[in-house]
Design a protein around this motif. Sequence first.
Motif, PDB file in Angstrom:
ATOM      1  N   PRO A 168      11.352   6.656  -8.367  1.00 46.31           N
ATOM      2  CA  PRO A 168      11.436   5.985  -9.712  1.00 46.31           C
ATOM      3  C   PRO A 168      10.505   5.955 -10.672  1.00 46.31           C
ATOM      4  N   ALA A 169      10.641   5.365 -11.845  1.00 43.94           N
ATOM      5  CA  ALA A 169       9.161   5.260 -12.752  1.00 43.94           C
ATOM      6  C   ALA A 169       8.296   4.903 -12.152  1.00 43.94           C
ATOM      7  N   ALA A 170       7.146   5.032 -12.678  1.00 43.69           N
ATOM      8  CA  ALA A 170       6.057   4.792 -12.272  1.00 43.69           C
ATOM      9  C   ALA A 170       5.844   3.116 -12.477  1.00 43.69           C
ATOM     10  N   ALA A 171       6.373   2.665 -13.505  1.00 44.77           N
ATOM     11  CA  ALA A 171       6.131   1.222 -14.008  1.00 44.77           C
ATOM     12  C   ALA A 171       7.046   0.102 -12.998  1.00 44.77           C
ATOM     13  N   SER A 172       8.241   0.926 -12.415  1.00 45.12           N
ATOM     14  CA  SER A 172       9.111   0.250 -11.267  1.00 45.12           C
ATOM     15  C   SER A 172       8.117   0.068  -9.995  1.00 45.12           C
ATOM     16  N   LEU A 173       7.504   1.129  -9.690  1.00 46.22           N
ATOM     17  CA  LEU A 173       6.872   1.175  -8.460  1.00 46.22           C
ATOM     18  C   LEU A 173       5.411   0.416  -8.555  1.00 46.22           C
ATOM     19  N   ASP A 174       4.957   0.243  -9.575  1.00 51.41           N
ATOM     20  CA  ASP A 174       3.510  -0.597  -9.901  1.00 51.41           C
ATOM     21  C   ASP A 174       4.078  -1.820  -9.744  1.00 51.41           C
ATOM     22  N   LYS A 175       5.046  -2.329 -10.527  1.00 49.69           N
ATOM     23  CA  LYS A 175       5.651  -3.862 -10.230  1.00 49.69           C
ATOM     24  C   LYS A 175       5.938  -4.241  -8.821  1.00 49.69           C
ATOM     25  N   ALA A 176       6.637  -3.363  -8.052  1.00 50.07           N
ATOM     26  CA  ALA A 176       6.991  -3.517  -6.818  1.00 50.07           C
ATOM     27  C   ALA A 176       5.626  -3.764  -6.024  1.00 50.07           C
ATOM     28  N   ALA A 177       4.425  -3.233  -6.079  1.00 46.77           N
ATOM     29  CA  ALA A 177       3.554  -3.436  -5.257  1.00 46.77           C
ATOM     30  C   ALA A 177       2.679  -4.439  -5.763  1.00 46.77           C
ATOM     31  N   TYR A 178       2.622  -4.498  -7.126  1.00 47.55           N
ATOM     32  CA  TYR A 178       1.931  -5.780  -7.490  1.00 47.55           C
ATOM     33  C   TYR A 178       2.646  -7.120  -7.109  1.00 47.55           C
ATOM     34  N   LEU A 179       3.860  -7.265  -6.989  1.00 50.88           N
ATOM     35  CA  LEU A 179       4.673  -8.682  -6.572  1.00 50.88           C
ATOM     36  C   LEU A 179       4.199  -8.628  -5.215  1.00 50.88           C
ATOM     37  N   SER A 180       4.232  -7.577  -4.400  1.00 52.36           N
ATOM     38  CA  SER A 180       4.133  -7.711  -3.046  1.00 52.36           C
ATOM     39  C   SER A 180       2.648  -8.254  -2.764  1.00 52.36           C
ATOM     40  N   VAL A 181       1.666  -7.840  -3.329  1.00 47.82           N
ATOM     41  CA  VAL A 181       0.328  -8.393  -3.269  1.00 47.82           C
ATOM     42  C   VAL A 181       0.340  -9.932  -3.786  1.00 47.82           C
ATOM     43  N   ALA A 182       1.083 -10.254  -5.060  1.00 52.68           N
ATOM     44  CA  ALA A 182       0.881 -11.475  -5.346  1.00 52.68           C
ATOM     45  C   ALA A 182       1.702 -12.458  -4.625  1.00 52.68           C
ATOM     46  N   PHE A 183       2.594 -11.973  -3.852  1.00 51.90           N
ATOM     47  CA  PHE A 183       3.080 -12.961  -2.643  1.00 51.90           C
ATOM     48  C   PHE A 183       2.269 -13.052  -1.521  1.00 51.90           C
ATOM     49  N   ALA A 184       1.675 -11.720  -1.081  1.00 49.95           N
ATOM     50  CA  ALA A 184       0.989 -12.119   0.125  1.00 49.95           C
ATOM     51  C   ALA A 184      -0.428 -12.590  -0.067  1.00 49.95           C
ATOM     52  N   PHE A 185      -1.081 -12.550  -1.192  1.00 50.55           N
ATOM     53  CA  PHE A 185      -2.546 -13.312  -1.352  1.00 50.55           C
ATOM     54  C   PHE A 185      -2.504 -14.485  -1.124  1.00 50.55           C
TER      55      PHE A 185
ATOM     56  N   ALA B 237       0.806  -1.287  -0.091  1.00 48.76           N
ATOM     57  CA  ALA B 237       0.190  -0.027   0.108  1.00 48.76           C
ATOM     58  C   ALA B 237       0.910   1.132  -0.055  1.00 48.76           C
ATOM     59  N   ALA B 238       1.702   1.236   0.664  1.00 43.76           N
ATOM     60  CA  ALA B 238       2.824   2.366   0.786  1.00 43.76           C
ATOM     61  C   ALA B 238       3.616   2.665  -0.598  1.00 43.76           C
ATOM     62  N   ILE B 239       3.683   1.452  -1.297  1.00 38.81           N
ATOM     63  CA  ILE B 239       4.544   2.025  -2.472  1.00 38.81           C
ATOM     64  C   ILE B 239       3.420   2.217  -3.364  1.00 38.81           C
ATOM     65  N   THR B 240       2.366   1.716  -3.386  1.00 39.83           N
ATOM     66  CA  THR B 240       1.307   2.025  -4.157  1.00 39.83           C
ATOM     67  C   THR B 240       0.939   3.711  -4.160  1.00 39.83           C
ATOM     68  N   VAL B 241       0.844   4.028  -2.813  1.00 40.83           N
ATOM     69  CA  VAL B 241       0.686   5.552  -2.724  1.00 40.83           C
ATOM     70  C   VAL B 241       1.901   6.448  -3.678  1.00 40.83           C
ATOM     71  N   LEU B 242       3.219   5.853  -3.340  1.00 42.44           N
ATOM     72  CA  LEU B 242       4.181   6.563  -4.206  1.00 42.44           C
ATOM     73  C   LEU B 242       4.067   6.416  -5.742  1.00 42.44           C
ATOM     74  N   TYR B 243       3.464   5.332  -6.033  1.00 42.97           N
ATOM     75  CA  TYR B 243       3.258   5.069  -7.411  1.00 42.97           C
ATOM     76  C   TYR B 243       2.082   6.079  -7.908  1.00 42.97           C
ATOM     77  N   LEU B 244       1.173   6.298  -7.452  1.00 41.63           N
ATOM     78  CA  LEU B 244       0.186   7.532  -7.639  1.00 41.63           C
ATOM     79  C   LEU B 244       0.829   8.785  -7.568  1.00 41.63           C
ATOM     80  N   VAL B 245       1.601   9.031  -6.740  1.00 37.42           N
ATOM     81  CA  VAL B 245       2.538  10.522  -6.790  1.00 37.42           C
ATOM     82  C   VAL B 245       3.243  10.478  -7.955  1.00 37.42           C
ATOM     83  N   ARG B 246       3.794   9.590  -8.500  1.00 37.38           N
ATOM     84  CA  ARG B 246       4.743   9.501  -9.712  1.00 37.38           C
ATOM     85  C   ARG B 246       3.794   9.667 -10.920  1.00 37.38           C
TER      86      ARG B 246
END
Length: 340
Positions: free
Chosen positions: A236-253, A203-212
């Motif tokens: 960082p690039a929005a794509a990098s932040l988006d990927k990091a947030a997605y991988l975190s959810v994919a691991f936690a779900f 969630a924290a990374i996702t907020v940074l993504y939206l700012v970027r």
Amino acid sequence: MAIDGGLASLSESLWTAATGTYMLAVVAYTGEYAFGKNGRIAQTSAAQAGVRQPTLVGGGEPGAVGALPDQPRYGAGSVDSGGAAGRRWGRAAVWLTVLAAVFHLGSVTLRGIAVDRVPWGNMYEFTLVVGLMATVAWLATLVKMPQLRYLGLFVMMPVLLVMFLAGTLYTKATKLVPALQSWWLAIHVSAVAVAEGILLTSAAITVLYLVRVRFERQGATGATPARFARLGARLPAAASLDKAAYLSVAFAFPIYTAGVIFGAIWAEAAWGRYWGWDPKETWAFIAWVIYATYLHARATAGWKGNRAAYINLLGFGAMTFNFFVVNIVISGLHSYAGLT
């Protein structure tokens, strides 16, 4: 076995040490973010992603608002005068985070030994475990993506807030109520705590993504980014932040899913039914559906933009509501917060 007051007191002292060390880590991360804005970590992040950073029209300080240049802002291997200071702050921040995590782990472990059970039987203990898992998730992210280190300020600040929250929810070391005296507590609650800690990082990374994203869009049109969006200049690039947030959810779900299933099995053993739409169960299911929708939308519809980010934050909001409102305000079969 009686409660060991000495170990319980030592656990609380380690909580204090962990909280203080997290504060120092946040200060160090702030130092890297401030003094290392053109340092190697930030440069490597931008260079690897090929980001075209805004530059002040007419020449000026890199990172100022204006038109987009034709070349990436940073060249590979280029170092400015603030790079060394930024790297020192960053290394100190990581070591302080590790030290704080050690104190944190010690606090949780001694709490469990003191009460002779798993140390997540009330909201105070559960909050400590969630904060620890969020820290571990951040350190694991740094192992995989070290170029994100300078974003530690925005990830560890929520962890520090969680530690303060645990202090407000403090409960004396006690034995569990009979309903919780089951080995399913160790399985069910630990799975949920691990998942929620990782999802906090996402969630924290996702907020940074939206700012970027907002910064990039406004910069591309030549408009002056709003005050808050200007933080995106050093992200960082929005794509990098988006990927990091997605991988975190994919691991936690899957971990969260297992936790919900374990809870249903425990409910059948304790109450004679797998699911009864208790408020806690209902909101756990709502959060599960939202995160499942997020992953499904990305896998099938290819959602990688703001829509997916908002779904991610909505899922975290549902989990937060389940944690605070359901545990504290709404009474039900899961009312074991330990606050009364």
